[in-house]
Motif scaffolding. Structure first.
Motif, short mmCIF file in Angstrom:
data_model
loop_
_atom_site.label_atom_id
_atom_site.label_comp_id
_atom_site.label_asym_id
_atom_site.label_seq_id
_atom_site.Cartn_x
_atom_site.Cartn_y
_atom_site.Cartn_z
N LEU A 42 0.89 -1.43 0.60
CA LEU A 42 0.12 -0.20 0.18
C LEU A 42 0.40 1.49 0.04
O LEU A 42 0.56 2.27 -1.12
CB LEU A 42 -1.22 0.01 1.78
N ARG A 43 1.89 1.40 0.65
CA ARG A 43 2.55 2.07 0.53
C ARG A 43 3.74 2.66 -0.34
O ARG A 43 3.84 3.84 -1.15
CB ARG A 43 3.32 2.52 2.13
N HIS A 44 4.03 0.89 -0.61
CA HIS A 44 5.02 2.00 -2.07
C HIS A 44 3.86 1.87 -3.40
O HIS A 44 4.53 2.60 -4.38
CB HIS A 44 5.33 0.63 -2.13
N SER A 45 2.58 1.41 -3.39
CA SER A 45 2.40 2.03 -4.61
C SER A 45 0.93 1.97 -4.65
O SER A 45 0.07 2.52 -5.63
CB SER A 45 1.91 0.33 -5.45
N THR A 46 0.57 2.99 -3.42
CA THR A 46 -1.07 3.26 -3.63
C THR A 46 -0.36 5.34 -3.16
O THR A 46 0.35 5.20 -2.22
CB THR A 46 -2.02 2.35 -3.36
N ASP A 47 -1.80 6.06 -2.31
CA ASP A 47 -1.97 6.75 -2.19
C ASP A 47 -2.63 6.57 -0.67
O ASP A 47 -3.04 7.69 0.10
CB ASP A 47 -2.79 7.59 -2.76
N TRP A 48 -2.61 4.89 -0.11
CA TRP A 48 -2.70 4.42 1.08
C TRP A 48 -2.16 5.44 2.64
O TRP A 48 -0.90 5.58 2.18
CB TRP A 48 -2.78 3.31 1.11
N ASP A 49 -2.82 6.18 3.21
CA ASP A 49 -2.15 6.81 4.16
C ASP A 49 -2.81 6.08 5.67
O ASP A 49 -3.93 5.67 6.14
CB ASP A 49 -3.47 8.39 4.34
N PRO A 50 -2.02 5.66 6.33
CA PRO A 50 -1.88 5.00 7.87
C PRO A 50 -2.51 4.98 8.75
O PRO A 50 -3.01 4.70 10.05
CB PRO A 50 -0.55 4.91 8.52
N ALA A 51 -2.38 6.89 8.79
CA ALA A 51 -2.95 8.27 9.74
C ALA A 51 -4.49 7.86 9.55
O ALA A 51 -5.43 8.16 10.59
CB ALA A 51 -2.12 9.02 9.95
N ARG A 52 -4.86 7.05 8.26
CA ARG A 52 -6.35 7.06 8.39
C ARG A 52 -6.96 5.96 8.31
O ARG A 52 -7.85 5.84 7.68
CB ARG A 52 -6.78 7.86 7.17
N PRO A 91 5.52 -2.44 13.90
CA PRO A 91 5.81 -1.50 12.97
C PRO A 91 8.00 -1.46 12.51
O PRO A 91 7.66 -1.80 11.18
CB PRO A 91 6.10 -0.48 13.82
N ALA A 92 8.40 -3.12 13.25
CA ALA A 92 9.69 -2.94 12.59
C ALA A 92 9.57 -3.76 11.07
O ALA A 92 10.06 -4.24 10.28
CB ALA A 92 10.37 -4.02 13.71
N LEU A 93 8.64 -5.03 10.96
CA LEU A 93 8.23 -6.02 10.27
C LEU A 93 7.51 -4.91 9.12
O LEU A 93 8.32 -5.09 7.81
CB LEU A 93 7.17 -7.31 10.57
N ALA A 94 6.60 -3.96 8.95
CA ALA A 94 6.14 -3.66 7.65
C ALA A 94 7.15 -2.56 7.56
O ALA A 94 7.01 -2.19 6.49
CB ALA A 94 4.87 -2.31 7.93
N GLY A 95 8.34 -1.90 8.53
CA GLY A 95 8.98 -1.09 7.29
C GLY A 95 8.82 0.60 7.95
O GLY A 95 7.93 0.72 8.86
N PRO A 96 9.95 1.30 8.19
CA PRO A 96 10.15 1.93 8.80
C PRO A 96 9.16 3.57 8.66
O PRO A 96 8.56 3.53 7.10
CB PRO A 96 11.53 3.27 7.94
N ASP A 97 8.12 3.77 9.39
CA ASP A 97 6.97 4.27 9.18
C ASP A 97 6.38 4.28 8.38
O ASP A 97 5.27 4.92 8.27
CB ASP A 97 7.93 5.82 8.88
N THR A 98 6.12 2.88 7.77
CA THR A 98 5.10 2.61 6.88
C THR A 98 3.31 2.34 7.63
O THR A 98 2.89 2.94 7.01
CB THR A 98 5.40 1.09 6.98
N LEU A 99 3.89 2.17 8.99
CA LEU A 99 2.45 2.19 9.66
C LEU A 99 2.52 3.38 10.63
O LEU A 99 1.45 3.41 11.23
CB LEU A 99 2.26 0.93 10.33
N HIS A 100 3.38 4.15 10.91
CA HIS A 100 2.93 5.69 11.16
C HIS A 100 1.72 6.01 11.07
O HIS A 100 1.76 6.38 10.05
CB HIS A 100 4.35 6.57 11.19
N GLY A 101 1.22 6.15 12.27
CA GLY A 101 -0.32 6.81 12.95
C GLY A 101 -1.16 5.94 12.30
O GLY A 101 -2.48 6.14 12.50
#
Length: 187
Positions: free
Chosen positions: A126-136, A149-159
């Motif tokens: 989602l973070r790499h290929s779309t406009d998805w926002d984890p804060a929403r 969070p570590a598994l998903a990668g740096p700041d991928t899930l922030h929010g």
């Protein structure tokens, strides 16, 4: 853009086999509770949230499917709209199809009911290929795992935020998952 940056941006966001093996013992989702569903609805209906239209995503396991169904039923009963319901497998070639379906139209928020490992893969896509926002994005308790969070990668899930089984809430800030007791509402 430099050649190294071009290569980095074109790389697959999938989690490597060695990293997957290190996190293979993540727990499976537990059945959602009434308190958890109530807290999740509470997060989505905070006065400043202004959320009416949501996209729902879930793993294909029965527990995640049941949580997503319970949420959709409750959300619709409150007058909310479900834009789409998308499921994904725990293992896939790229998770691109699910990512594109979740973001094909722009909802006010996304709601996730999932097993951590498959969701980490999907979140990376989602973070790499779309406009998805984890804060929403809001989630059930199964995603309140400090390894996520570590598994998903740096700041991928922030929010990202969600509800706990006891009716509390939690959120992801950078690489940390913070839990709040049921009486404390976070914004």
């Amino acid at each position: 853009m430099s050649i190294p940056k071009e290569r980095e941006s074109s790389r697959s966001p999938l989690i490597g086999a060695a990293e997957l093996a290190a996190y293979a013992d993540l727990p499976a989702p537990a059945p959602h509770t009434d308190a958890e569903l109530t807290a999740l609805i509470g997060l989505l209906t905070l006065p400043k949230a202004r959320i009416e239209v949501v996209a729902v995503g879930h793993s294909r396991d029965a527990i995640s499917r049941a949580a997503a169904d319970a949420f959709a039923t409750t959300w619709r009963a409150r007058g909310g709209k479900i834009l789409t319901v998308v499921n994904w497998p725990e293992t896939a070639a790229s998770w691109l199809r699910a990512a594109n379906r979740l973001t094909a139209e722009l909802p006010d928020a996304w709601v996730m009911a999932a097993a951590p490992l498959g969701f980490a893969q999907l979140a990376r896509r989602l973070r790499h290929s779309t406009d998805w926002d984890p804060a929403r994005t809001y989630a059930f308790a199964a995603l309140r795992d400090s390894c996520l969070p570590a598994l998903a990668g740096p700041d991928t899930l922030h929010g990202l935020r969600g509800a706990s089984a006891d009716g509390g809430t939690w959120d992801v800030r950078h690489r940390w998952v913070t839990s709040y007791p049921p009486s404390e509402v976070t914004t």
